[in-house]
Design an enzyme around this catalytic site. Structure first.
Site, PDB file in Angstrom:
ATOM      1  N   LYS A  38       0.667  -1.199  -0.037  1.00  0.00           N
ATOM      2  CA  LYS A  38      -0.153  -0.219  -0.071  1.00  0.00           C
ATOM      3  C   LYS A  38       0.720   1.384   0.029  1.00  0.00           C
ATOM      4  O   LYS A  38       0.182   2.198  -0.375  1.00  0.00           O
ATOM      5  CB  LYS A  38      -1.105   0.041   1.267  1.00  0.00           C
ATOM      6  CG  LYS A  38      -2.112  -1.050   1.068  1.00  0.00           C
ATOM      7  CD  LYS A  38      -2.905  -0.762   0.024  1.00  0.00           C
ATOM      8  CE  LYS A  38      -4.002  -1.677  -0.143  1.00  0.00           C
ATOM      9  NZ  LYS A  38      -4.985  -1.538  -1.067  1.00  0.00           N
ATOM     10  N   SER A  45      -2.689 -12.415   4.823  1.00  0.00           N
ATOM     11  CA  SER A  45      -3.507 -12.562   3.478  1.00  0.00           C
ATOM     12  C   SER A  45      -2.496 -12.975   2.667  1.00  0.00           C
ATOM     13  O   SER A  45      -2.790 -13.488   1.433  1.00  0.00           O
ATOM     14  CB  SER A  45      -3.490 -11.067   3.334  1.00  0.00           C
ATOM     15  OG  SER A  45      -2.641 -10.072   3.184  1.00  0.00           O
TER      16      SER A  45
END
Lengths: 315, 93
Positions: free
Chosen positions: A44, A261
């Site tokens: 991100k 994840s």
């Protein structure tokens, strides 16, 4: 070794590592792109910098301004880091049930945390951030779900890096959140080689769905629709918490300390490798394991960790 | 052939509160049609009048979203589990 003038210069150009020993098919290579190597610790950072630079370029963001953004963690952390370096204040709306490390990291860069109800999950955070942004038009709302700079960052950096390092790629696998990574990288790779398959890995909706009052509370990220996501993706698969944790552990056995994840994404990569004849799979390892230590993912009994993972947003 | 279908919380009120129901059909489309015939409140929720899928509905065959398989023509086999879920903002963000 070069000397860099800003930590922001370290965003991107992440390494790719061959983890084919995890592949169930000797004719399929699996490569992992380690996005946890970014300075803020996740993939991100790329969109955080890109969205802020785009807003600066458009003149809607000036030193001293305040940003507001919904995020269950990584985007908020990336934005808070960039905001600190560039001189902005930031407020992050996040569901109350995210891991403690995420809140601590936001604190490192001085972000203000606004909690949204646990029962409404990520949709609730998005809804609350939109409401607060509408009530406070003086704050800058970058809105990662709808900001074209999000997929553009991946189209211009992540995609070209993969193509440069692994031109023989046949399958690209990443997690589906805002869809920015999949849309940007997917579009870039398909333009270079239309045969490249794009696979999305989803967390199970689980508890997040329970707060939904009716179907029209559903949500599809605008950037997914803007980029023709239904056409671009070739497959979309759910990976549950137990399998995610199992593959997070398998990754650690080959020396890769990843977030949970990424375990899910690796489980998807392995499933893909088992289904195809031959090929080269590139999977995104979205972040490192640091933010997940409190989940006990590596060392506690797997049934206990799985139960814990169901009530906390770990993606 | 009867296949197990998992119903999300938001749709349970229209299937008498059940979390799992059974329906007959060879494809996802047939299952959904038969499900709609059995539970009047469900008709129009999953499939629209023109027979296409509601945009905020995702249907999974085992773990795979059928939109990226053969959509409503996706074939089902004995032992398969079909899951209906609303589209939500999730994932790594």
């Amino acid at each position: 070794m070069a000397v860099y003038s800003s930590v922001l210069d370290l965003i991107g150009n992440t390494p790719i590592i061959d983890v084919s020993e995890l592949s169930p098919n000797p004719r399929v290579k699996i490569y992992a792109k380690l996005e946890g190597q970014n300075p803020g610790g996740s993939v991100k950072d790329r969109i955080a910098l890109a969205m802020i630079e785009q807003a600066e370029k458009e003149g809607i963001l000036k030193v001293g301004d305040t940003l507001i953004e919904p995020s269950s963690g990584n985007t908020g952390i990336g934005l808070a880091m960039v905001a600190k370096v560039r001189g902005y204040k930031i407020k992050i709306v996040l569901p109350s049930n995210v891991s403690i490390e995420r809140k601590q990291l936001l604190g490192v860069w001085g972000a203000e945390i606004i909690e949204s109800p646990f029962s409404q999950g990520s949709n609730g955070a998005v809804r609350l951030a939109r409401k607060i942004a509408a009530e406070n038009p003086q704050w800058v709302f970058l809105y990662q779900y709808a900001n074209p700079a999000n997929p553009k960052a991946h189209y211009e950096s992540t995609g070209p890096e993969i193509w440069r390092d692994v031109p023989e790629i046949t399958h690209f696998i990443a997690g589906l959140g805002t869809s920015g990574t999949l849309m940007g990288v997917g579009r870039f790779l398909k333009e270079r080689n239309p045969k490249v398959q794009i696979w999305a890995i989803e967390p199970p909706a689980g508890e997040m769905v329970d707060g939904l009052r009716n179907l029209d509370d559903g949500y599809i990220p605008p950037i997914f629709l803007d980029n023709d996501g239904y056409e671009l993706l070739d497959r979309k698969t759910v990976v549950g918490p137990r399998e995610s944790i199992e593959w997070t552990r398998r990754l650690s056995e080959v020396g890769i300390f990843s977030g949970i994840s990424s375990g899910a994404i690796m489980a998807g990569a392995v499933k893909c490798a088992a289904m195809i004849e031959e090929g080269t799979v590139v999977a995104i390892v979205s972040d490192g394991g640091w933010k997940y230590m409190s989940t006990g993912a590596w060392t506690d009994d797997i049934d206990t960790v799985t139960e814990r993972a169901k009530s906390i947003i770990y993606f | 052939m009867a296949v197990e279908i998992r119903i999300p919380t938001v749709l349970r009120p229209v299937v008498s509160g059940q979390s799992v129901v059974k329906a007959e059909g060879e494809t996802i489309g047939e299952l959904m049609k038969n499900l709609g015939n059995e539970y009047a409140g469900l008709a129009g929720q999953i499939l629209k009048e023109d027979g296409s899928m509601h945009k905020f509905i995702n249907i999974y065959l085992n773990d795979d979203d059928v939109r990226y398989l053969e959509k409503l023509d996706t074939k089902v086999s004995p032992g398969d589990v079909v899951t209906i879920l609303p589209a939500v903002a999730g994932g790594i963000f």
